[in-house]
Design a protein around this motif. Structure first.
Motif, mmCIF file in Angstrom:
data_model
loop_
_atom_site.group_PDB
_atom_site.id
_atom_site.type_symbol
_atom_site.label_atom_id
_atom_site.label_comp_id
_atom_site.label_asym_id
_atom_site.label_seq_id
_atom_site.Cartn_x
_atom_site.Cartn_y
_atom_site.Cartn_z
ATOM 1 N N THR A 94 27.031 -32.720 97.868
ATOM 2 C CA THR A 94 25.600 -33.342 97.039
ATOM 3 C C THR A 94 25.153 -32.148 96.171
ATOM 4 N N PHE A 95 24.340 -32.562 95.159
ATOM 5 C CA PHE A 95 23.478 -31.825 94.629
ATOM 6 C C PHE A 95 22.545 -32.650 94.001
ATOM 7 N N VAL A 96 21.238 -32.071 93.627
ATOM 8 C CA VAL A 96 19.941 -32.572 93.312
ATOM 9 C C VAL A 96 19.663 -32.212 91.783
ATOM 10 N N LYS A 97 19.562 -33.520 90.999
ATOM 11 C CA LYS A 97 19.140 -33.514 89.667
ATOM 12 C C LYS A 97 17.756 -33.518 89.390
ATOM 13 N N LEU A 98 17.039 -32.539 88.930
ATOM 14 C CA LEU A 98 15.445 -32.552 88.727
ATOM 15 C C LEU A 98 15.341 -33.104 87.525
ATOM 16 N N ILE A 149 29.826 -26.376 93.584
ATOM 17 C CA ILE A 149 28.820 -26.808 92.267
ATOM 18 C C ILE A 149 27.657 -25.771 92.185
ATOM 19 N N TYR A 150 27.455 -25.790 90.789
ATOM 20 C CA TYR A 150 26.078 -24.794 90.569
ATOM 21 C C TYR A 150 25.676 -24.990 89.197
ATOM 22 N N PRO A 151 24.424 -24.887 88.858
ATOM 23 C CA PRO A 151 23.203 -24.539 89.757
ATOM 24 C C PRO A 151 22.859 -25.890 90.389
ATOM 25 N N ASN A 152 22.330 -25.751 91.580
ATOM 26 C CA ASN A 152 21.854 -26.676 92.588
ATOM 27 C C ASN A 152 20.448 -26.404 93.260
ATOM 28 N N PRO A 153 19.464 -26.911 92.708
ATOM 29 C CA PRO A 153 19.416 -28.162 91.860
ATOM 30 C C PRO A 153 19.606 -27.686 90.340
ATOM 31 N N ALA A 154 20.064 -28.977 89.628
ATOM 32 C CA ALA A 154 20.495 -28.874 88.244
ATOM 33 C C ALA A 154 19.541 -29.591 87.571
ATOM 34 N N THR A 155 19.427 -29.154 86.169
ATOM 35 C CA THR A 155 18.463 -30.276 85.097
ATOM 36 C C THR A 155 19.185 -30.723 83.986
ATOM 37 N N SER A 156 20.467 -29.775 83.626
ATOM 38 C CA SER A 156 21.240 -30.527 82.220
ATOM 39 C C SER A 156 22.797 -30.326 82.469
ATOM 40 N N SER A 170 22.011 -34.280 82.000
ATOM 41 C CA SER A 170 20.662 -34.294 81.567
ATOM 42 C C SER A 170 20.257 -35.879 81.665
ATOM 43 N N THR A 171 21.315 -37.012 81.401
ATOM 44 C CA THR A 171 21.028 -38.234 81.390
ATOM 45 C C THR A 171 20.579 -38.971 82.659
ATOM 46 N N LEU A 172 21.021 -38.331 83.694
ATOM 47 C CA LEU A 172 20.856 -38.755 85.025
ATOM 48 C C LEU A 172 19.561 -38.926 85.340
ATOM 49 N N LEU A 173 19.148 -39.817 86.344
ATOM 50 C CA LEU A 173 17.680 -39.898 86.836
ATOM 51 C C LEU A 173 17.667 -38.803 87.697
ATOM 52 N N PRO A 174 16.544 -38.201 87.944
ATOM 53 C CA PRO A 174 16.231 -37.213 89.007
ATOM 54 C C PRO A 174 16.610 -37.926 90.610
#
Length: 146
Positions: A142-146, A61-68, A118-122
Protein backbone atom coordinates in the motif's frame (compact mmCIF):
# COMPACT_ATOMS: atom_id res chain seq x y z
CA UNK A 1 14.54 -10.55 21.37
CA UNK A 2 14.35 -9.95 17.63
CA UNK A 3 14.16 -6.16 17.81
CA UNK A 4 12.36 -3.21 19.30
CA UNK A 5 10.31 -0.22 18.23
CA UNK A 6 9.65 3.13 19.86
CA UNK A 7 6.04 4.31 19.88
CA UNK A 8 5.03 6.90 17.30
CA UNK A 9 1.58 7.32 18.91
CA UNK A 10 -0.19 6.14 15.72
CA UNK A 11 -1.24 2.81 17.21
CA UNK A 12 -0.07 0.71 14.24
CA UNK A 13 3.31 -0.97 14.26
CA UNK A 14 5.02 -3.70 12.31
CA UNK A 15 8.21 -5.68 12.55
CA UNK A 16 9.47 -8.39 10.21
CA UNK A 17 11.55 -11.27 11.46
CA UNK A 18 14.66 -10.96 9.26
CA UNK A 19 15.40 -14.71 9.32
CA UNK A 20 12.23 -16.63 10.13
CA UNK A 21 12.55 -20.38 10.46
CA UNK A 22 10.74 -22.54 7.92
CA UNK A 23 9.05 -24.33 10.81
CA UNK A 24 6.40 -23.15 13.26
CA UNK A 25 7.69 -20.38 15.50
CA UNK A 26 6.14 -18.59 18.45
CA UNK A 27 6.08 -14.82 18.88
CA UNK A 28 4.90 -12.43 21.57
CA UNK A 29 5.25 -8.72 22.28
CA UNK A 30 6.80 -7.17 25.34
CA UNK A 31 5.18 -3.79 26.02
CA UNK A 32 6.79 -1.24 28.31
CA UNK A 33 4.55 1.65 29.38
CA UNK A 34 5.80 5.18 30.04
CA UNK A 35 5.73 4.45 33.78
CA UNK A 36 7.95 1.36 33.31
CA UNK A 37 5.22 -1.29 33.72
CA UNK A 38 5.86 -4.34 31.52
CA UNK A 39 3.15 -6.52 30.00
CA UNK A 40 3.32 -9.32 27.46
CA UNK A 41 0.92 -10.10 24.63
CA UNK A 42 -0.50 -13.56 24.12
CA UNK A 43 1.79 -15.96 22.26
CA UNK A 44 0.95 -16.59 18.62
CA UNK A 45 2.35 -19.33 16.40
CA UNK A 46 3.29 -18.53 12.80
CA UNK A 47 4.38 -20.95 10.11
CA UNK A 48 6.51 -19.51 7.33
CA UNK A 49 6.69 -21.23 3.98
CA UNK A 50 9.97 -21.48 2.10
CA UNK A 51 8.71 -18.66 -0.15
CA UNK A 52 8.54 -16.32 2.86
CA UNK A 53 12.29 -15.90 3.10
CA UNK A 54 14.44 -13.12 1.69
CA UNK A 55 15.04 -15.00 -1.58
CA UNK A 56 11.58 -14.29 -2.98
CA UNK A 57 10.79 -11.49 -5.39
CA UNK A 58 9.37 -8.45 -3.64
CA UNK A 59 8.45 -4.89 -4.51
CA UNK A 60 9.40 -1.54 -3.03
CA UNK A 61 7.64 1.77 -3.57
CA UNK A 62 8.92 5.24 -2.80
CA UNK A 63 8.34 7.88 -1.70
CA UNK A 64 5.56 6.86 0.63
CA UNK A 65 3.53 8.97 1.20
CA UNK A 66 3.69 10.41 -2.32
CA UNK A 67 2.31 13.57 -3.88
CA UNK A 68 3.06 13.41 -7.59
CA UNK A 69 5.62 10.78 -8.63
CA UNK A 70 5.58 7.17 -7.43
CA UNK A 71 8.52 4.82 -8.05
CA UNK A 72 8.32 1.03 -8.02
CA UNK A 73 11.28 -1.35 -7.81
CA UNK A 74 10.96 -5.10 -8.27
CA UNK A 75 13.64 -6.65 -6.06
CA UNK A 76 14.89 -9.87 -7.58
CA UNK A 77 16.58 -12.53 -5.42
CA UNK A 78 20.38 -12.48 -5.71
CA UNK A 79 20.62 -15.99 -7.08
CA UNK A 80 18.00 -15.51 -9.81
CA UNK A 81 18.66 -11.98 -11.03
CA UNK A 82 20.73 -13.14 -13.98
CA UNK A 83 18.26 -15.83 -14.98
CA UNK A 84 15.18 -13.61 -14.75
CA UNK A 85 16.73 -10.51 -16.29
CA UNK A 86 18.08 -12.48 -19.25
CA UNK A 87 14.53 -13.52 -20.16
CA UNK A 88 11.92 -11.21 -21.56
CA UNK A 89 9.97 -10.25 -18.46
CA UNK A 90 6.68 -8.39 -18.40
CA UNK A 91 4.77 -7.11 -15.40
CA UNK A 92 1.20 -5.92 -14.96
CA UNK A 93 0.99 -3.08 -12.42
CA UNK A 94 -2.37 -2.12 -10.96
CA UNK A 95 -3.17 0.72 -8.59
CA UNK A 96 -6.37 -0.03 -6.68
CA UNK A 97 -8.29 2.42 -4.50
CA UNK A 98 -9.61 1.58 -1.06
CA UNK A 99 -13.01 0.55 -2.50
CA UNK A 100 -11.36 -2.06 -4.75
CA UNK A 101 -11.65 -0.17 -8.05
CA UNK A 102 -8.63 -0.22 -10.37
CA UNK A 103 -7.62 3.41 -10.98
CA UNK A 104 -4.51 2.68 -13.05
CA UNK A 105 -3.40 -0.35 -15.04
CA UNK A 106 0.08 -0.36 -16.62
CA UNK A 107 2.61 -2.80 -18.01
CA UNK A 108 6.36 -2.76 -17.66
CA UNK A 109 9.15 -4.93 -19.05
CA UNK A 110 11.65 -3.43 -16.61
CA UNK A 111 12.18 -4.12 -12.89
CA UNK A 112 11.66 -0.39 -12.26
CA UNK A 113 8.58 1.71 -13.00
CA UNK A 114 7.59 5.31 -12.40
CA UNK A 115 4.16 6.94 -12.57
CA UNK A 116 2.69 10.40 -12.20
CA UNK A 117 -0.05 10.03 -9.58
CA UNK A 118 -0.86 13.72 -9.17
CA UNK A 119 -4.39 13.19 -10.55
CA UNK A 120 -5.26 10.58 -7.90
CA UNK A 121 -7.40 11.71 -4.99
CA UNK A 122 -5.69 11.79 -1.58
CA UNK A 123 -6.02 8.48 0.23
CA UNK A 124 -4.63 4.98 0.64
CA UNK A 125 -4.06 2.83 -2.44
CA UNK A 126 -2.95 -0.75 -3.09
CA UNK A 127 -0.35 -1.44 -5.75
CA UNK A 128 -0.27 -4.99 -7.12
CA UNK A 129 2.34 -6.41 -9.50
CA UNK A 130 1.73 -9.60 -11.48
CA UNK A 131 4.17 -11.53 -13.65
CA UNK A 132 2.51 -11.60 -17.08
CA UNK A 133 4.26 -14.85 -18.04
CA UNK A 134 2.40 -17.01 -15.54
CA UNK A 135 0.03 -14.48 -13.89
CA UNK A 136 1.63 -15.00 -10.47
CA UNK A 137 1.72 -12.30 -7.84
CA UNK A 138 5.14 -10.63 -7.65
CA UNK A 139 4.19 -8.35 -4.79
CA UNK A 140 1.49 -6.21 -3.25
CA UNK A 141 1.74 -3.23 -0.90
CA UNK A 142 0.00 0.00 0.00
CA UNK A 143 0.93 3.63 -0.37
CA UNK A 144 -0.59 6.93 0.69
CA UNK A 145 -1.31 9.70 -1.83
CA UNK A 146 -1.22 13.13 -0.20
Amino acid sequence: ALGSLVSNNLGTYSFTDPKPPVTADQYRLKLTDLDGDITYSKVITLMYSPLSNAKQISISIYPNPATSILNLAINLPDNSSRTISSQTQSYNIKIINITGATVRDDKSSQPTWQANISTLLPGTYIIRVLNNKDNTLVGKTTFVKL
